[in-house]
Design a protein around this motif. Structure first.
Motif, PDB file in Angstrom:
ATOM      1  N   MET A   1      68.592 -22.273  47.345  1.00  0.00           N
ATOM      2  CA  MET A   1      67.580 -21.768  48.273  1.00  0.00           C
ATOM      3  C   MET A   1      67.755 -20.275  48.420  1.00  0.00           C
ATOM      4  O   MET A   1      68.872 -19.778  48.491  1.00  0.00           O
ATOM      5  N   LEU A   2      66.629 -19.551  48.507  1.00  0.00           N
ATOM      6  CA  LEU A   2      66.683 -18.109  48.634  1.00  0.00           C
ATOM      7  C   LEU A   2      67.034 -17.711  50.050  1.00  0.00           C
ATOM      8  O   LEU A   2      66.757 -18.420  51.010  1.00  0.00           O
ATOM      9  N   SER A   3      67.621 -16.519  50.184  1.00  0.00           N
ATOM     10  CA  SER A   3      68.024 -16.037  51.491  1.00  0.00           C
ATOM     11  C   SER A   3      66.814 -15.653  52.317  1.00  0.00           C
ATOM     12  O   SER A   3      65.713 -15.462  51.810  1.00  0.00           O
ATOM     13  N   SER A   4      67.016 -15.507  53.632  1.00  0.00           N
ATOM     14  CA  SER A   4      65.937 -15.177  54.554  1.00  0.00           C
ATOM     15  C   SER A   4      65.284 -13.863  54.180  1.00  0.00           C
ATOM     16  O   SER A   4      65.940 -12.897  53.828  1.00  0.00           O
ATOM     17  N   GLY A   5      63.934 -13.823  54.287  1.00  0.00           N
ATOM     18  CA  GLY A   5      63.207 -12.598  53.990  1.00  0.00           C
ATOM     19  C   GLY A   5      62.800 -12.471  52.549  1.00  0.00           C
ATOM     20  O   GLY A   5      62.152 -11.507  52.170  1.00  0.00           O
ATOM     21  N   VAL A   6      63.164 -13.447  51.691  1.00  0.00           N
ATOM     22  CA  VAL A   6      62.823 -13.402  50.276  1.00  0.00           C
ATOM     23  C   VAL A   6      61.831 -14.503  49.984  1.00  0.00           C
ATOM     24  O   VAL A   6      61.987 -15.629  50.445  1.00  0.00           O
ATOM     25  N   LYS A   7      60.799 -14.198  49.201  1.00  0.00           N
ATOM     26  CA  LYS A   7      59.813 -15.210  48.860  1.00  0.00           C
ATOM     27  C   LYS A   7      59.595 -15.238  47.361  1.00  0.00           C
ATOM     28  O   LYS A   7      59.860 -14.275  46.656  1.00  0.00           O
ATOM     29  N   ILE A   8      59.126 -16.352  46.884  1.00  0.00           N
ATOM     30  CA  ILE A   8      58.777 -16.506  45.479  1.00  0.00           C
ATOM     31  C   ILE A   8      57.287 -16.277  45.336  1.00  0.00           C
ATOM     32  O   ILE A   8      56.479 -16.921  46.009  1.00  0.00           O
ATOM     33  N   ASP A   9      56.890 -15.341  44.472  1.00  0.00           N
ATOM     34  CA  ASP A   9      55.476 -15.056  44.251  1.00  0.00           C
ATOM     35  C   ASP A   9      54.969 -15.869  43.074  1.00  0.00           C
ATOM     36  O   ASP A   9      55.430 -15.698  41.957  1.00  0.00           O
ATOM     37  N   SER A  10      54.017 -16.749  43.322  1.00  0.00           N
ATOM     38  CA  SER A  10      53.407 -17.469  42.207  1.00  0.00           C
ATOM     39  C   SER A  10      52.410 -16.585  41.494  1.00  0.00           C
ATOM     40  O   SER A  10      52.155 -16.729  40.311  1.00  0.00           O
ATOM     41  N   THR A  11      51.812 -15.640  42.229  1.00  0.00           N
ATOM     42  CA  THR A  11      50.885 -14.675  41.635  1.00  0.00           C
ATOM     43  C   THR A  11      51.109 -13.332  42.293  1.00  0.00           C
ATOM     44  O   THR A  11      51.112 -13.230  43.513  1.00  0.00           O
ATOM     45  N   LEU A  12      51.314 -12.295  41.504  1.00  0.00           N
ATOM     46  CA  LEU A  12      51.491 -10.949  42.032  1.00  0.00           C
ATOM     47  C   LEU A  12      50.235 -10.154  41.734  1.00  0.00           C
ATOM     48  O   LEU A  12      49.799 -10.076  40.590  1.00  0.00           O
ATOM     49  N   LEU A  13      49.639  -9.556  42.781  1.00  0.00           N
ATOM     50  CA  LEU A  13      48.385  -8.841  42.635  1.00  0.00           C
ATOM     51  C   LEU A  13      48.626  -7.358  42.483  1.00  0.00           C
ATOM     52  O   LEU A  13      49.669  -6.844  42.843  1.00  0.00           O
ATOM     53  N   ARG A  14      47.619  -6.656  41.962  1.00  0.00           N
ATOM     54  CA  ARG A  14      47.706  -5.209  41.829  1.00  0.00           C
ATOM     55  C   ARG A  14      47.703  -4.557  43.202  1.00  0.00           C
ATOM     56  O   ARG A  14      47.140  -5.084  44.149  1.00  0.00           O
TER      57      ARG A  14
ATOM     58  N   GLY B   1      63.217  -3.490  49.731  1.00  0.00           N
ATOM     59  CA  GLY B   1      64.553  -2.967  49.464  1.00  0.00           C
ATOM     60  C   GLY B   1      65.443  -3.923  48.709  1.00  0.00           C
ATOM     61  O   GLY B   1      66.670  -3.865  48.821  1.00  0.00           O
ATOM     62  N   LYS B   2      64.847  -4.791  47.890  1.00  0.00           N
ATOM     63  CA  LYS B   2      65.609  -5.844  47.206  1.00  0.00           C
ATOM     64  C   LYS B   2      66.215  -5.305  45.914  1.00  0.00           C
ATOM     65  O   LYS B   2      65.727  -5.564  44.815  1.00  0.00           O
ATOM     66  N   LEU B   3      67.313  -4.543  46.035  1.00  0.00           N
ATOM     67  CA  LEU B   3      67.971  -3.992  44.854  1.00  0.00           C
ATOM     68  C   LEU B   3      68.812  -5.038  44.138  1.00  0.00           C
ATOM     69  O   LEU B   3      69.079  -4.911  42.942  1.00  0.00           O
ATOM     70  N   ASN B   4      69.261  -6.052  44.873  1.00  0.00           N
ATOM     71  CA  ASN B   4      69.999  -7.175  44.286  1.00  0.00           C
ATOM     72  C   ASN B   4      69.207  -8.451  44.527  1.00  0.00           C
ATOM     73  O   ASN B   4      68.775  -8.712  45.654  1.00  0.00           O
ATOM     74  N   THR B   5      69.045  -9.252  43.492  1.00  0.00           N
ATOM     75  CA  THR B   5      68.265 -10.475  43.641  1.00  0.00           C
ATOM     76  C   THR B   5      69.144 -11.638  44.070  1.00  0.00           C
ATOM     77  O   THR B   5      70.376 -11.552  44.074  1.00  0.00           O
ATOM     78  N   SER B   6      68.490 -12.739  44.404  1.00  0.00           N
ATOM     79  CA  SER B   6      69.200 -13.991  44.634  1.00  0.00           C
ATOM     80  C   SER B   6      69.637 -14.552  43.282  1.00  0.00           C
ATOM     81  O   SER B   6      69.323 -14.001  42.229  1.00  0.00           O
ATOM     82  N   ALA B   7      70.355 -15.667  43.315  1.00  0.00           N
ATOM     83  CA  ALA B   7      70.806 -16.299  42.076  1.00  0.00           C
ATOM     84  C   ALA B   7      69.611 -16.819  41.285  1.00  0.00           C
ATOM     85  O   ALA B   7      68.688 -17.413  41.840  1.00  0.00           O
ATOM     86  N   VAL B   8      69.637 -16.581  39.984  1.00  0.00           N
ATOM     87  CA  VAL B   8      68.581 -17.031  39.080  1.00  0.00           C
ATOM     88  C   VAL B   8      69.222 -17.915  38.018  1.00  0.00           C
ATOM     89  O   VAL B   8      70.208 -17.526  37.391  1.00  0.00           O
ATOM     90  N   THR B   9      68.671 -19.103  37.812  1.00  0.00           N
ATOM     91  CA  THR B   9      69.229 -20.073  36.875  1.00  0.00           C
ATOM     92  C   THR B   9      68.413 -20.095  35.586  1.00  0.00           C
ATOM     93  O   THR B   9      67.177 -20.035  35.619  1.00  0.00           O
ATOM     94  N   TYR B  10      69.126 -20.202  34.457  1.00  0.00           N
ATOM     95  CA  TYR B  10      68.465 -20.241  33.149  1.00  0.00           C
ATOM     96  C   TYR B  10      68.836 -21.538  32.438  1.00  0.00           C
ATOM     97  O   TYR B  10      70.019 -21.852  32.277  1.00  0.00           O
ATOM     98  N   VAL B  11      67.810 -22.284  32.032  1.00  0.00           N
ATOM     99  CA  VAL B  11      68.022 -23.612  31.456  1.00  0.00           C
ATOM    100  C   VAL B  11      67.850 -23.629  29.943  1.00  0.00           C
ATOM    101  O   VAL B  11      68.043 -24.670  29.307  1.00  0.00           O
ATOM    102  N   MET B  12      67.481 -22.487  29.358  1.00  0.00           N
ATOM    103  CA  MET B  12      67.323 -22.393  27.912  1.00  0.00           C
ATOM    104  C   MET B  12      68.285 -21.343  27.376  1.00  0.00           C
ATOM    105  O   MET B  12      68.521 -20.313  28.012  1.00  0.00           O
ATOM    106  N   SER B  13      68.851 -21.595  26.201  1.00  0.00           N
ATOM    107  CA  SER B  13      69.755 -20.621  25.598  1.00  0.00           C
ATOM    108  C   SER B  13      68.963 -19.562  24.837  1.00  0.00           C
ATOM    109  O   SER B  13      67.815 -19.779  24.446  1.00  0.00           O
TER     110      SER B  13
END
Length: 316
Positions: free
Chosen positions: A1-14, A99-111
């Motif tokens: 789960m992401l930390s407070s104040g962070v959201k996942i964008d399904s679509t990013l607009l201009r 100010g998100k210079l460091n991201t949350s943990a990101v998981t990669y399922v493909m090599s």
């Protein structure tokens, strides 16, 4: 789960030109923002853990350059909203926060090689930075060693050094060997030295069919010139001052020798490793008999500290 104040964008607009706040302006995804300006010297972006194994996680970090030529300060950066794009194979694939210079943990399922980018809107511009790539390994490659045929090569005799990779083990087939710093063909590589005093320490990246890689460091090789030696003991009991590390000394012995002796004096505990395979250890003064071939021609002498050395030899 992401930390407070962070959201996942399904679509990013201009960014909207009518927006009154640059720090909260929505942005496009990296694939759509063709008008974005590269961050140039604003900073660098890279994965925190690299490489990782398939199914594991890492985070990404933007390192801000306070001496950038755009005149952007740290406070401006911290007020800006960062839009991270980690790629479609990542979980999550996107993330944004002020100010998100460091991201949350990101998981990669493909090599394989994965890429990420970061964008923010500041001073009327859309800034974008492509991050350094992330290597995600699948089936591991273990046991690889890269060794040279000799620690030194003689420029007067062609100056060709060779390396080879051995011992690699993997459940998947080894697919390739990519050499760095020298020319290679498969498991072997070579380099021709053009002058004495050069050192080469290449590397090789071994890859398998599961898109895994193993970056292997190779032995270092130094060149010397027997026709123009830096150090020589031409006659028995001649002295030469040698630095710490590897030196090549031209020894003046010839013919059938019955004895070869090396003596070195230092101001501290001294260890000597010789090209003949002999190792001598003592306090301050090292005296020992070595293979008689060591008193003929070039002799590799590796010292743990600077020392004054001499040699003596005798014939049958």
């Amino acid at each position: 789960m992401l930390s407070s104040g962070v959201k996942i964008d399904s679509t990013l607009l201009r960014p909207q030109s009518s927006s009154s706040s640059e720090t909260s302006a929505p942005m496009s995804s990296s694939s759509d923002s063709n008008d974005a300006e590269d961050m140039a010297d604003l900073g660098t972006c890279a994965p925190v853990e690299n490489p990782i194994s398939r199914g594991d996680s890492t985070s990404w970090k933007f390192s801000f350059n306070t001496a950038n030529t755009a005149g952007i300060g740290s406070k401006d950066i911290l007020k800006s909203k960062f839009f991270w794009n980690f790629g479609v194979e990542a979980i999550p694939s996107k993330e944004s926060a002020v100010g998100k210079l460091n991201t949350s943990a990101v998981t990669y399922v493909m090599s394989g090689v994965e890429n990420a980018s970061v964008e923010f809107f500041l001073n009327g511009k859309l800034w974008k930075k492509q991050c350094a790539p992330l290597q995600v390994n699948g089936s591991p490659i273990t046991g690889c060693k890269c060794t040279s045929s000799a620690a030194t090569v003689d420029v007067a005799k062609g100056g060709v050094a060779t390396w080879s990779v051995t011992g690699c083990s993997s459940e998947e087939a080894i697919a390739s060997y990519s050499w760095t710093g020298i020319s290679g063909d498969g498991e072997s590589a070579s380099y021709t030295f053009s002058e004495k005093g050069m050192t080469v320490k290449p590397g090789v990246t071994v890859a398998n069919d599961d898109k895994s890689v193993d970056v292997v460091e190779c032995d270092e090789v130094m060149s010397y010139d027997s026709s123009s030696p830096d150090y020589a003991i031409a006659e028995p009991l001649d002295h030469v001052d040698l630095p710490a590390g590897l030196s090549v000394v031209m020894m003046g012995g010839s013919g059938d020798l019955s004895m070869c002796q090396i003596e070195c004096t230092a101001q501290e505990l001294l260890t000597i490793s010789l090209g003949t395979g002999d190792t001598l250890i003592s306090n301050y003064v090292v005296l020992g008999l070595i293979d008689v071939e060591g008193c003929k021609g070039p002799l590799e002498i590796t010292l743990s500290a600077p020392a004054t050395c001499t040699a003596s030899w005798s014939k049958d």
